[in-house]
Design a protein around this motif. Structure first.
Motif, PDB file in Angstrom:
ATOM      1  N   LYS A   1     -12.018  -1.742 -43.360  1.00 43.53           N
ATOM      2  CA  LYS A   1     -12.701  -2.837 -42.980  1.00 43.53           C
ATOM      3  C   LYS A   1     -14.124  -2.483 -42.731  1.00 43.53           C
ATOM      4  CE  LYS A   1     -12.233  -6.034 -40.087  1.00 43.53           C
ATOM      5  NZ  LYS A   1     -11.752  -7.476 -39.400  1.00 43.53           N
ATOM      6  N   ALA A   2     -13.914  -1.531 -41.801  1.00 39.06           N
ATOM      7  CA  ALA A   2     -15.441  -0.480 -40.808  1.00 39.06           C
ATOM      8  C   ALA A   2     -16.446   0.471 -42.425  1.00 39.06           C
ATOM      9  CB  ALA A   2     -14.987   0.362 -40.002  1.00 39.06           C
ATOM     10  N   GLN A   3     -15.515   0.259 -43.199  1.00 38.59           N
ATOM     11  CA  GLN A   3     -16.097   1.126 -44.403  1.00 38.59           C
ATOM     12  C   GLN A   3     -16.793   0.490 -44.951  1.00 38.59           C
ATOM     13  OE1 GLN A   3     -14.269   3.719 -46.299  1.00 38.59           O
ATOM     14  NE2 GLN A   3     -14.835   6.106 -45.183  1.00 38.59           N
ATOM     15  N   ASP A   4     -16.121  -1.217 -44.941  1.00 39.37           N
ATOM     16  CA  ASP A   4     -16.822  -1.991 -46.043  1.00 39.37           C
ATOM     17  C   ASP A   4     -17.907  -2.187 -45.487  1.00 39.37           C
ATOM     18  OD1 ASP A   4     -14.289  -1.503 -47.704  1.00 39.37           O
ATOM     19  OD2 ASP A   4     -13.385  -3.671 -47.270  1.00 39.37           O
ATOM     20  N   THR A   5     -17.899  -2.235 -44.767  1.00 37.10           N
ATOM     21  CA  THR A   5     -18.861  -3.203 -43.844  1.00 37.10           C
ATOM     22  C   THR A   5     -20.680  -2.213 -44.179  1.00 37.10           C
ATOM     23  OG1 THR A   5     -17.713  -3.847 -42.160  1.00 37.10           O
ATOM     24  CG2 THR A   5     -20.037  -4.094 -41.510  1.00 37.10           C
ATOM     25  N   LEU A   6     -20.052  -0.799 -44.328  1.00 33.15           N
ATOM     26  CA  LEU A   6     -20.978   0.395 -43.728  1.00 33.15           C
ATOM     27  C   LEU A   6     -21.363  -0.180 -44.994  1.00 33.15           C
ATOM     28  CD1 LEU A   6     -20.403   3.210 -41.713  1.00 33.15           C
ATOM     29  CD2 LEU A   6     -21.976   1.537 -41.640  1.00 33.15           C
ATOM     30  N   GLN A   7     -20.236  -0.029 -46.050  1.00 30.88           N
ATOM     31  CA  GLN A   7     -21.218   0.059 -47.564  1.00 30.88           C
ATOM     32  C   GLN A   7     -22.025  -1.302 -48.021  1.00 30.88           C
ATOM     33  OE1 GLN A   7     -18.658   0.052 -50.896  1.00 30.88           O
ATOM     34  NE2 GLN A   7     -17.855   2.134 -50.170  1.00 30.88           N
ATOM     35  N   ARG A   8     -21.636  -1.753 -47.332  1.00 32.49           N
ATOM     36  CA  ARG A   8     -22.077  -3.771 -47.105  1.00 32.49           C
ATOM     37  C   ARG A   8     -23.506  -3.666 -46.539  1.00 32.49           C
ATOM     38  NH1 ARG A   8     -23.689  -8.082 -49.569  1.00 32.49           N
ATOM     39  NH2 ARG A   8     -23.389  -9.627 -48.169  1.00 32.49           N
ATOM     40  N   VAL A   9     -24.183  -2.716 -45.904  1.00 31.37           N
ATOM     41  CA  VAL A   9     -25.127  -2.857 -45.696  1.00 31.37           C
ATOM     42  C   VAL A   9     -26.318  -1.609 -46.270  1.00 31.37           C
ATOM     43  CG1 VAL A   9     -26.120  -1.110 -43.392  1.00 31.37           C
ATOM     44  CG2 VAL A   9     -24.458  -2.944 -42.480  1.00 31.37           C
ATOM     45  N   ASN A  10     -25.483  -0.916 -46.875  1.00 30.99           N
ATOM     46  CA  ASN A  10     -26.186  -0.011 -47.837  1.00 30.99           C
ATOM     47  C   ASN A  10     -27.016  -1.532 -48.712  1.00 30.99           C
ATOM     48  OD1 ASN A  10     -26.343   2.629 -46.240  1.00 30.99           O
ATOM     49  ND2 ASN A  10     -24.376   3.140 -46.826  1.00 30.99           N
ATOM     50  N   GLN A  11     -25.661  -1.420 -49.242  1.00 32.44           N
ATOM     51  CA  GLN A  11     -25.542  -2.432 -50.225  1.00 32.44           C
ATOM     52  C   GLN A  11     -27.566  -3.503 -49.787  1.00 32.44           C
ATOM     53  OE1 GLN A  11     -22.301  -4.341 -51.404  1.00 32.44           O
ATOM     54  NE2 GLN A  11     -23.452  -6.546 -52.503  1.00 32.44           N
ATOM     55  N   LEU A  12     -27.168  -4.453 -48.579  1.00 35.95           N
ATOM     56  CA  LEU A  12     -27.915  -4.823 -48.361  1.00 35.95           C
ATOM     57  C   LEU A  12     -29.898  -4.169 -48.320  1.00 35.95           C
ATOM     58  CD1 LEU A  12     -25.853  -7.442 -46.228  1.00 35.95           C
ATOM     59  CD2 LEU A  12     -26.491  -7.955 -47.740  1.00 35.95           C
ATOM     60  N   LYS A  13     -29.483  -3.418 -48.571  1.00 34.16           N
ATOM     61  CA  LYS A  13     -30.412  -2.265 -47.653  1.00 34.16           C
ATOM     62  C   LYS A  13     -31.443  -2.964 -49.059  1.00 34.16           C
ATOM     63  CE  LYS A  13     -30.038   0.741 -43.659  1.00 34.16           C
ATOM     64  NZ  LYS A  13     -29.590   2.366 -43.444  1.00 34.16           N
ATOM     65  N   GLU A  14     -30.255  -1.990 -49.861  1.00 35.65           N
ATOM     66  CA  GLU A  14     -30.761  -1.838 -51.228  1.00 35.65           C
ATOM     67  C   GLU A  14     -31.746  -2.998 -52.345  1.00 35.65           C
ATOM     68  OE1 GLU A  14     -28.431   0.125 -54.499  1.00 35.65           O
ATOM     69  OE2 GLU A  14     -27.514   1.850 -52.759  1.00 35.65           O
ATOM     70  N   GLU A  15     -30.727  -3.707 -51.783  1.00 37.50           N
ATOM     71  CA  GLU A  15     -31.103  -5.417 -52.663  1.00 37.50           C
ATOM     72  C   GLU A  15     -32.800  -5.636 -51.682  1.00 37.50           C
ATOM     73  OE1 GLU A  15     -28.159  -8.357 -52.679  1.00 37.50           O
ATOM     74  OE2 GLU A  15     -28.920  -9.807 -53.281  1.00 37.50           O
TER      75      GLU A  15
END
Lengths: 149, 149
Positions: B86-100
């Motif tokens: 979950k923690a990793q997913d959250t990190l990925q989510r952050v990057n994803q959102l940053k890109e968007e």
DNA sequence: TTTGATTGCGCAATCA
DNA sequence: CTGATTGCGCAATCAA
């Protein structure tokens, strides 16, 4: 939402808690107690180096041992707290980014609409010009003023 | 990268590792060994209820005990794995959102520029109309004006 | 009550 | 050597 351990406070499964303020003496957390020098069986000679302190079980009652343990326990707690903090920060970051995203999307929607209106106006004009219509009073431009902030 | 414990493999600090495949018998992991009924000191009578199984130290050698422990250990591992995921997913989510976010900002920039251009065109037109200039095919006349940026 | 899921904690190995 | 990390097991709770 609970804390328990086996070191300082022995949880009397029901409610009995024996407190070992500085539990040094007792035989808590026992480990096999390897032989002082070499286990009977496979006495694999360690690489020819110093073996003064390492390679020995290190007395669990040793004063230094307890000190080291306590220090490490502190470090562990600290590290874990930090870890949790970071995790939470990351979660907040996600929410923050999500909000910003919404704001940006809203802005895009607005700009897109404005553009649409202006383009329509242009088309109308183009039409008029093409039809050779004299722009007199038919100048009804649905002005949708605006200006970002 | 490293695993150690105190249960199955006793870490011979150097390299000596005694393996206790199913370490049941020995006195590993000793705990104060609460008295069968009540610890010497604060014999706090447990709430008047059933005490058939709970409230007792539960033999560490008990077969059922080891089974429960093993099951719990599995559960713990699973839970922690999930947590890390979950923690990793959250990190990925952050990057994803940053890109968007970047994408959206770029889009906004583009739209803003387009709008700016169109608006300038409009202003020009308005000028022409105000100056009562007959719009021929190309609208440029005795007007020496700007051209926006 | 039982059982899996969580969580705080201490231990030990390893990293830095 | 020292503090920081990390995997692991234990026990108390929580939640079904």
């Amino acid at each position: 939402m609970s804390e328990a351990s086996q070191q300082n406070t022995t949880p009397g499964v029901n409610g009995i808690s024996v407190i070992h303020t500085q539990a040094h003496a007792s035989g808590l957390q026992q480990v096999p107690q390897l032989g002082p020098a070499g286990p009977g069986g496979g006495g694999k000679a360690v690489p020819p180096s110093k073996q003064s302190k390492k390679s020995l079980p290190m007395d669990r009652n040793s004063d230094e041992y307890r000190q080291r343990r306590e220090r490490n326990n502190m470090a562990v707690k600290k590290s874990r707290l930090k870890s949790k903090q970071k995790a939470q920060d990351t979660l907040q970051r996600v929410n923050q980014l999500k909000e910003e995203n919404e704001r940006l999307e809203a802005k895009i929607k607005l700009l897109t609409k404005e553009l649409s209106v202006l383009k329509d106006l242009f088309l109308e004009h183009a039409h008029n010009l093409a039809d050779n219509v004299q722009p007199s009073s038919t100048e009804n431009t649905t002005d949708s003023d605006n200006a970002g902030q």
